[in-house]
Scaffold this motif. Structure first.
Motif, short mmCIF file in Angstrom:
data_model
loop_
_atom_site.label_atom_id
_atom_site.label_comp_id
_atom_site.label_asym_id
_atom_site.label_seq_id
_atom_site.Cartn_x
_atom_site.Cartn_y
_atom_site.Cartn_z
N ARG B 125 9.63 40.43 96.44
CA ARG B 125 9.37 40.65 95.02
C ARG B 125 8.10 39.92 94.63
O ARG B 125 7.93 38.74 94.95
CB ARG B 125 10.54 40.16 94.18
N ASP B 127 7.11 38.67 91.85
CA ASP B 127 7.29 37.46 91.05
C ASP B 127 7.78 36.30 91.92
O ASP B 127 7.36 35.16 91.73
CB ASP B 127 8.26 37.72 89.90
N MET B 130 4.86 34.95 93.61
CA MET B 130 4.02 34.15 92.71
C MET B 130 4.60 32.75 92.53
O MET B 130 3.87 31.75 92.61
CB MET B 130 3.90 34.85 91.36
N ILE B 131 5.90 32.68 92.33
CA ILE B 131 6.53 31.37 92.15
C ILE B 131 6.39 30.54 93.42
O ILE B 131 6.05 29.35 93.38
CB ILE B 131 8.01 31.55 91.76
N TYR B 144 -1.57 34.40 90.44
CA TYR B 144 -1.42 35.57 89.57
C TYR B 144 -2.31 36.71 90.05
O TYR B 144 -1.89 37.86 90.11
CB TYR B 144 -1.76 35.19 88.13
N VAL B 147 -0.90 38.32 93.18
CA VAL B 147 0.31 39.10 92.94
C VAL B 147 0.02 40.38 92.16
O VAL B 147 0.53 41.45 92.49
CB VAL B 147 1.35 38.24 92.21
N THR B 148 -0.84 40.30 91.17
CA THR B 148 -1.12 41.52 90.40
C THR B 148 -1.95 42.50 91.22
O THR B 148 -1.81 43.69 91.04
CB THR B 148 -1.84 41.21 89.08
N GLN B 151 0.19 44.68 92.89
CA GLN B 151 0.83 45.66 92.01
C GLN B 151 -0.12 46.77 91.62
O GLN B 151 0.29 47.83 91.17
CB GLN B 151 1.28 44.98 90.71
N GLU B 218 5.33 24.20 84.49
CA GLU B 218 6.02 25.47 84.36
C GLU B 218 7.43 25.40 84.92
O GLU B 218 7.73 24.61 85.80
CB GLU B 218 5.24 26.55 85.10
N SER B 220 10.82 28.15 86.13
CA SER B 220 10.95 29.54 86.55
C SER B 220 12.37 30.04 86.33
O SER B 220 13.33 29.29 86.45
CB SER B 220 10.54 29.70 88.01
N LEU B 221 12.44 31.31 85.98
CA LEU B 221 13.73 31.92 85.67
C LEU B 221 14.55 32.10 86.94
O LEU B 221 15.74 31.79 86.96
CB LEU B 221 13.50 33.28 84.99
N ILE B 222 13.91 32.60 87.99
CA ILE B 222 14.68 32.83 89.20
C ILE B 222 14.47 31.69 90.19
O ILE B 222 13.43 31.05 90.20
CB ILE B 222 14.31 34.17 89.89
N GLU B 223 15.49 31.49 90.98
CA GLU B 223 15.44 30.44 91.98
C GLU B 223 15.11 31.09 93.32
O GLU B 223 15.61 32.18 93.62
CB GLU B 223 16.80 29.77 92.08
#
Ligand SMILES: Nc1ncnc2c1ncn2[C@@H]1O[C@H](COP(=O)(O)OP(=O)(O)OP(=O)(O)O)[C@@H](O)[C@H]1O
Ligand SMILES: [Mg+2]
Lengths: 279, 253
Positions: B125, B127, B130-131, B144, B147-148, B151, B218, B220-223
Motif C-alpha cells: 500500500r 500509504d 510512505m509511513i 511523499y 509515493v505519489t 500513484q 507526525e 500515523s493512523l495505521i500501524e
C-alpha cells in the motif's frame, strides 16, 4: 475587534501586470457565514488564498495592507502555522486528494497525522467528521474510485476534520447535485452556529440566500457592495454590473415594471417568488 | 497499482519488499551470465508474486508493456546487426541470429526490472510505504514524492482514457493506420501534459492546507507490523547490494 480584519489589502501576483485585489477592507465576526460573489476573474479565489495564507506566502507577489485572523497577522506568521487556524477547500476535488492514501478514512486522517494527533483521537475525529458530512458509507472506498461530487465531500471533510477556526471554501459544491449541495450547506451552517467562521465563494445565489449571513460582492478586485443576502442579491447595482443573479430576481424585477410584482423587496429563491406572486 | 489480497507477501514490511526487489534487480543486472536476469525473474520473482497472489496481474502488465518493446527491439537488432549468421534472407532483409540473441538478452533485463518493481508495488500500500520511509528517517516531502509518483501512472492512464473519449466524441480519429494514430496523439498528450503542470500548483496548495509542512511530530493512523527477522533480513540486503555491484564490476574487468 472583529475575528477577521482585512485592511487596505492590495495584491498583485508576480506575473500579473495590475493588482488583482484593490484596497479591500473587510471585517467578519466569529461564527459569521459570509458568501463571496462576483464574475469570473473578480479575484474571489485570490481573496480566499489571501485569507488562507497562500497569498502571499505561497504565491509571493506584492501585498500591501494587512490580514488579521483570530488576533494574528498573516504577515507575522508562517504558512504552516496559519493553516492550523484557517482551512481551505477549493473547487477541483481531484487535485485535493493527497494521493498518498488508500481509503477515504485514511485520506481524511492525513491532515491529523501531519498535525500529530494521537491515533485513538484521530480515529474518533475522522469518524465524527465523516458522519457530519454524510459520507460514512464511503469510508473504506478508494478516494480515486469516487464521483466528482463524492470527492468534493471528501475534500471538505478532510479540511473540517482539522477543526480550523476559519473555513474558507472556494466553490466547494460545484460538482454536487442539489440534494448533496443542500446537505453540505446544512453542515456548514451548523458549523457556523457552533462558532466556526465561514467564508464561501459560491455562484448559486439561491443557496446563499438560504444559508449565508452576509454577501460580499467583488468585481475587478474591489468590494462593490456588501450586505444581507436578501438585499445585496436583489440590488439594482449587482444586476446592472452583470453579476449572475437568481432568475427569480430578474423575473420579479421585470414583473414589477409591469405592476405584476406588488412587494417592495425582490425574491431570490423560488419559495420567495411563489409567495410574492401569490399576493 | 496496489492489489489488495490476503497474502504473506502483503503483510511484509514495505521496506522489506522494496529492498528485496532492489536486491533481485541488482543481482540480475550485475551477476555474470547472459540469461541470469531470466533465471531470477522465472525462479524468484514469479514464484514470489504467486505467493503474493498477484502473479496474473504481474504477468498481464509485463506482457502489455514489454510486447511492443520486444517486437521493436527484436526487429531492429536482428535486421541491423552487422556481420553474423542470417536466420533467413528475403530481399534486403537478413535478420542475424546474433542480433536476435542480443535483443533477447536486453529484453530479459527489462522484464526483470519491471517485474521486480511490480512485485513490490502490487503488494504494498502506498500509504504504508510512505509511513515506512518516514520512519526510516526519510524527509516527508521526499517520501511523499516517491509515493505519489507510484500513484501517478494509474491516474495518468485513467485521465488519458477520459481525454481520449472526449476527443473521440469531438470526431477525432484514433483508430486506423499508424499515421492516423500518431496524429491523434497530439491532442491527447498535450492536455495531459499542460493539465498536470497546472495541477502541481493546486496539489501543493492542497497538501499544504492539510498541514503537510507543520513541523510537529507526525503520527500515523495505521500501524505497520515489523519483525526482528525482517529487520535482520533488510540489513543483509543492504550489505548484499553494494557487494553484488562490486562483484559485477570486478567480474567484467
Ligand atoms: N497564479 C496566478 N498568477 C497570475 N495571475 C493570476 C493567478 N491566479 C489568478 N490570476 C489572475 O487574477 C485575477 C483574479 O483571479 P481569481 O482566480 O481570483 O478570480 P475568480 O474571481 O476566482 O474567478 P473565477 O470565477 O473564474 O474562479 C484574474 O485576472 C486571473 O487571471
Ligand atoms: Mg475562482
Amino acid at each position: 475587534m472583529a475575528f477577521i480584519n482585512i485592511q487596505n489589502l492590495t495584491y498583485q501576483y508576480p506575473t500579473s501586470k495590475a493588482p488583482v485585489l484593490k484596497n479591500i477592507n473587510l471585517q467578519i465576526e466569529q461564527g459569521e457565514f459570509v458568501a463571496i460573489v462576483g464574475p469570473n476573474g473578480a479575484g474571489k479565489s485570490t481573496l480566499c488564498y489571501a485569507l488562507s495564507g497562500f497569498v502571499p506566502h505561497f504565491f509571493k507577489g506584492e501585498l500591501s495592507g494587512s490580514i488579521e485572523v483570530a488576533g494574528r497577522q498573516s504577515s507575522q506568521s508562517t504558512l504552516s502555522e496559519w493553516v492550523l487556524n484557517v482551512g481551505l477547500a477549493f473547487q477541483n476535488p481531484f487535485n485535493q486528494i493527497s494521493g498518498a492514501k488508500y481509503t477515504v478514512f485514511e485520506e481524511v486522517a492525513f491532515g491529523l497525522e501531519n498535525m500529530g494527533v494521537p491515533r485513538t483521537e484521530m480515529q474518533v475525529r475522522v469518524e465524527a467528521a465523516l458522519q457530519l458530512t454524510g459520507i460514512a458509507d464511503l469510508a473504506q472506498r478508494s478516494p480515486y474510485s469516487l464521483s466528482g461530487g463524492q470527492q468534493q465531500r471528501v475534500a471538505l471533510t478532510s479540511i473540517l476534520v482539522m477543526r480550523p477556526k476559519l473555513l474558507v471554501l472556494d466553490e466547494p459544491t460545484s460538482q454536487l447535485d442539489p440534494i448533496g449541495a443542500r446537505e453540505v450547506f446544512n453542515t456548514i451552517r451548523n458549523m457556523a452556529k457552533d462558532g466556526t467562521t465561514i467564508v464561501l465563494v459560491e455562484h448559486k445565489v439561491e443557496w446563499i440566500a438560504n444559508f449565508a449571513d452576509r454577501v460580499v460582492a467583488l468585481k475587478a478586485g474591489q468590494v462593490l457592495l456588501e450586505g444581507k443576502p436578501s438585499e445585496a442579491l436583489t440590488s439594482d447595482l449587482l444586476a446592472e454590473q452583470g453579476f449572475g443573479l437568481s432568475r427569480y430576481t430578474s423575473t420579479a424585477r421585470e414583473a414589477k415594471k409591469q405592476g405584476l410584482w406588488k412587494k417592495d423587496t425582490l425574491p431570490v429563491t423560488l419559495d420567495e417568488a411563489v409567495e410574492g406572486f401569490k399576493q | 497499482m496496489y492489489v489488495a489480497r490476503a497474502s504473506g507477501l502483503h503483510q511484509l514490511h514495505p521496506l522489506t519488499k522494496v529492498l528485496t526487489a532492489l536486491c533481485l534487480l541488482i543481482a540480475g543486472l550485475t551477476l555474470p551470465g547472459n540469461w541470469t536476469s531470466y533465471c531470477i525473474t522465472l525462479l524468484i520473482v514469479f514464484p514470489l508474486s504467486a505467493w503474493g497472489k498477484v502473479f496474473p496481474n504481474l504477468l498481464h502488465i509485463v506482457w502489455i508493456v514489454s510486447l511492443p518493446f520486444a517486437i521493436s527491439v527484436l526487429l531492429i537488432q536482428s535486421l541491423f546487426w552487422g556481420a553474423g549468421t542470417p536466420i533467413f534472407e528475403f530481399w534486403l532483409f537478413a535478420p542475424k541470429v546474433e542480433g536476435a540473441r542480443y535483443a533477447l538478452i536486453s529484453l530479459g533485463k527489462i522484464i526483470l526490472v519491471m517485474s521486480s518493481f511490480l512485485l513490490f508495488s502490487l503488494t504494498t500500500r502506498p500509504d504504508a510505504l510512505m509511513i515506512a520511509l518516514k520512519q526510516a528517517g526519510m524527509p516527508s516531502s521526499i517520501a511523499y514524492i516517491i509515493v505519489t509518483t507510484l500513484q501517478i501512472v494509474p491516474s495518468f492512464q485513467r485521465k488519458g482514457a477520459t481525454i481520449l473519449d472526449a476527443q473521440r466524441s469531438r470526431g477525432l480519429e484514433t483508430e486506423g493506420n499508424l499515421w492516423v494514430r500518431a496524429r491523434a496523439l497530439v491532442p491527447i498528450v498535450l492536455p495531459l501534459a499542460l493539465g498536470s503542470l497546472m495541477e502541481v500548483e493546486e496539489r501543493a496548495i492542497a497538501i499544504e492546507a492539510r498541514a503537510f509542512n507543520s513541523h510537529k511530530a507526525e503520527t500515523s493512523l495505521i500501524e505497520i507490523p515489523d519483525t526482528q527477522f525482517q529487520k535482520n533480513f533488510r540489513t543483509v540486503t543492504l550489505v548484499a547490494m553494494p557487494l553484488l555491484m562490486i562483484f559485477g564490476i570486478l567480474w567484467r574487468l
